[in-house]
Design an enzyme around this catalytic site. Structure first.
Site, PDB file in Angstrom:
ATOM      1  N   GLY A 169     -24.916  32.815  25.058  1.00  0.00           N
ATOM      2  CA  GLY A 169     -23.709  31.808  24.803  1.00  0.00           C
ATOM      3  C   GLY A 169     -23.843  30.948  23.566  1.00  0.00           C
ATOM      4  O   GLY A 169     -23.911  31.774  22.662  1.00  0.00           O
ATOM      5  N   GLY A 170     -23.554  29.616  23.603  1.00  0.00           N
ATOM      6  CA  GLY A 170     -23.363  28.748  22.310  1.00  0.00           C
ATOM      7  C   GLY A 170     -24.716  28.815  21.618  1.00  0.00           C
ATOM      8  O   GLY A 170     -24.734  28.683  20.496  1.00  0.00           O
ATOM      9  N   GLY A 404     -14.880  52.273  -8.835  1.00  0.00           N
ATOM     10  CA  GLY A 404     -14.940  50.771  -8.820  1.00  0.00           C
ATOM     11  C   GLY A 404     -16.333  50.309  -8.186  1.00  0.00           C
ATOM     12  O   GLY A 404     -16.815  49.145  -8.543  1.00  0.00           O
ATOM     13  N   ALA A 405     -17.048  51.207  -7.451  1.00  0.00           N
ATOM     14  CA  ALA A 405     -18.445  50.986  -7.045  1.00  0.00           C
ATOM     15  C   ALA A 405     -19.357  50.668  -8.210  1.00  0.00           C
ATOM     16  O   ALA A 405     -20.384  49.904  -8.009  1.00  0.00           O
ATOM     17  CB  ALA A 405     -19.032  52.165  -6.190  1.00  0.00           C
TER      18      ALA A 405
END
Length: 514
Positions: A169-170, A404-405
């Site tokens: 949960g939280g 681009g790498a």
């Protein structure tokens, strides 16, 4: 006075029992240590100073007024690891399942505040069933108080979370906000909603282990950075990791004066790369040949295996290593590897840990799955992280550095300080075959033997561009070095950069692609 002291001793003994001997025995039967046993193993001997031992919850509803335990389910305090101050909290599953109450949260918040004031790392040992339902919204508010402090402490002090039982949960968001998460095989798990809720909502049948166990989060989600077989081992690994980390953002990691390096490794480093540049090799072998002996501590080992990140030492000084991994997806960058690399780079930059990048990257992974799931934004995270980093940054290109790498992997033009390349480096917009097919498309199509013409043009392109010398001529590479020179060149680069000072433009904060 004797009676007063006797009462104190009795109260302490009661607190030390947590939820009682029967529940302690139950904890041990599950293969788990108690909250206090964990602290004893984590910290230096006799260094723990407890705070809030006698705190109790204030709730009266649903029979809670008859279930009060000193400490209220969490042990908090401070001590030392290898002589260095540390704040710690350890959730006690023997007390109401370790569930978080208002006062429980207050205890944790108190030591988090002290950790910030004293600029001291904090370690959380998590073993809790979640919010104490009987307390309603005040327990939820307690979680929010913790989350807020996690966020404020981020980048100021190292925050480590060790999951040693349930974390649901939280409760999961506090560990997710910290720097590193450790999990224990078979006894720890994390999830926002458990198997029963999943079954009700999505009709999926899944076990707690498959949904949120250590293996699932190590391999699939990337939430888990380190996996250990049991409580004892994980606490030893936490102690070890702390030797690589500074106390806070203003200090440096410990410098190990006595280090070992087998110089024979310099003779074998050249043989790691295969003759065929399309064949894979393990980048960890290259890393091992450059760093101090047995100093590499890999982070996120089982997640996004096409990139390797971790801490190491060179001449006793901590560095962060980021490296493409050719034996996994040929070392391409994809969504997960970009996220993994970016997160690690930002941690190192936040805590003054120099960065060493080993580059062998053929590009970004193509495909609809990657594009539709945001490779553009995720790839930009790694680019942003390197560009933003002001710590000393050194890059060594071992083989491929395409497209681009090449830019993204700590290139000179995004602020790297020293960029070296081995003679085997291929720095180009793309691989020779793909480039030849585009540049010489018409020639190849018109040739009597298109296959032979493609091979010829591929070799021509490779001769012209698939090497490190064009980049060196332009100053994009500082030097072309022999593999055997790598350790000395990298070590000297980090030495000369020790007093590096670089400031980012004045602003509230950047807007990293999320």
């Amino acid at each position: 006075m004797e009676d007063i002291n006797k009462k104190l001793i009795e109260k302490r003994e009661e607190a030390l029992l947590g939820g009682g001997q029967a529940r302690i025995d139950s904890q041990h039967k599950k293969g788990k240590l108690t909250a206090r046993e964990r602290i004893t193993l984590l910290l230096d001997e006799n260094s723990f100073q407890e705070m809030g031992m006698f705190v109790e919850h204030r709730s009266q509803d649903f029979g809670l007024d008859k279930q009060k335990y000193p400490g209220d389910g969490v042990v908090t305090g401070y001590g030392t690891i290898h002589g260095r101050p540390i704040y710690v909290f350890s959730q006690d599953f023997t007390v109401l399942g370790g569930s978080l109450s208002e006062t429980y949260a207050e205890k944790i918040c108190k030591i988090m505040d002290l950790a910030m004031k004293s600029q001291t790392p904090i370690i959380g040992l998590n073993d809790s069933g979640g919010a104490r339902i009987q307390e309603g919204v005040v327990s939820l508010a307690g979680y929010a108080d913790i989350f807020y402090r996690n966020t404020k402490a981020s980048g100021v002090i190292p925050q480590l979370s060790v999951i040693m039982g349930p974390c649901a949960g939280g409760a999961v968001y506090s560990p997710a906000l910290t720097d590193f998460v450790f999990m224990v095989e078979d006894t720890s798990y994390m999830f926002v909603t458990g198997p029963n809720v999943v079954k009700t909502v999505t009709h999926e049948e899944v076990t707690s282990e498959d949904l949120g166990g250590a293996k699932a989060h190590a391999e699939k989600s990337g939430v888990n950075h380190f996996t250990s077989p049991n409580d004892v081992t994980v606490l030893k690994e936490v102690r070890d990791l702390m030797t690589y980390l500074p106390q806070n953002w203003q200090s440096l990691a410990p410098h190990k004066k006595n280090f070992k390096f087998d110089s024979k490794k310099l003779e074998t480093i050249s043989s790691i790369l295969p003759e065929n540049n399309n064949m894979p090799y393990d980048i960890r072998e290259v890393i091992d040949q450059v760093i101090d002996d047995e100093s590499f501590r890999e982070v996120h080992k089982d997640f996004a295996t096409n990139i390797v990140v971790g801490f190491a030492r060179i001449e006793g000084r901590t560095i962060g290593v980021v490296a493409n991994q050719p034996i996994s997806l040929a070392g391409v960058l994809d969504i997960d590897s970009s996220r993994k690399g970016a997160r690690f780079v930002r941690f190192c930059d936040a805590f003054n840990i120099p960065l060493l990048t080993f580059e062998d990257v053929p590009g970004f992974l193509p495909g609809t799955d990657q594009e539709w799931n945001g490779i553009i934004a995720h790839g930009a995270k790694l680019l942003y992280a390197f560009s933003e980093a002001t710590v000393p940054r050194v890059t060594v290109i071992t083989r491929k550095a395409y497209g681009g790498a090449f830019d993204v992997m700590n290139s000179k033009n995004i602020g790297a300080d020293f960029n070296f390349a081995w003679p085997t480096a291929e720095i180009a917009v793309m691989g020779a075959k793909g480039a030849a097919e585009i540049i010489f498309r018409r020639e190849i199509a018109a040739a009597a033997d298109p296959v032979a013409k493609l091979t010829e043009k591929e070799a021509e392109y490779a001769e012209m561009f698939a090497n490190p010398y064009r980049a060196a001529e332009r100053g994009i590479i500082d030097d072309v070095i022999k593999p055997s020179e790598t350790r000395s060149r990298v070590a000297n680069a980090f030495k000369i950069l020790e007093n590096k000072k670089e400031e980012l433009p004045m602003k509230k904060h950047g807007n990293i692609p999320m």
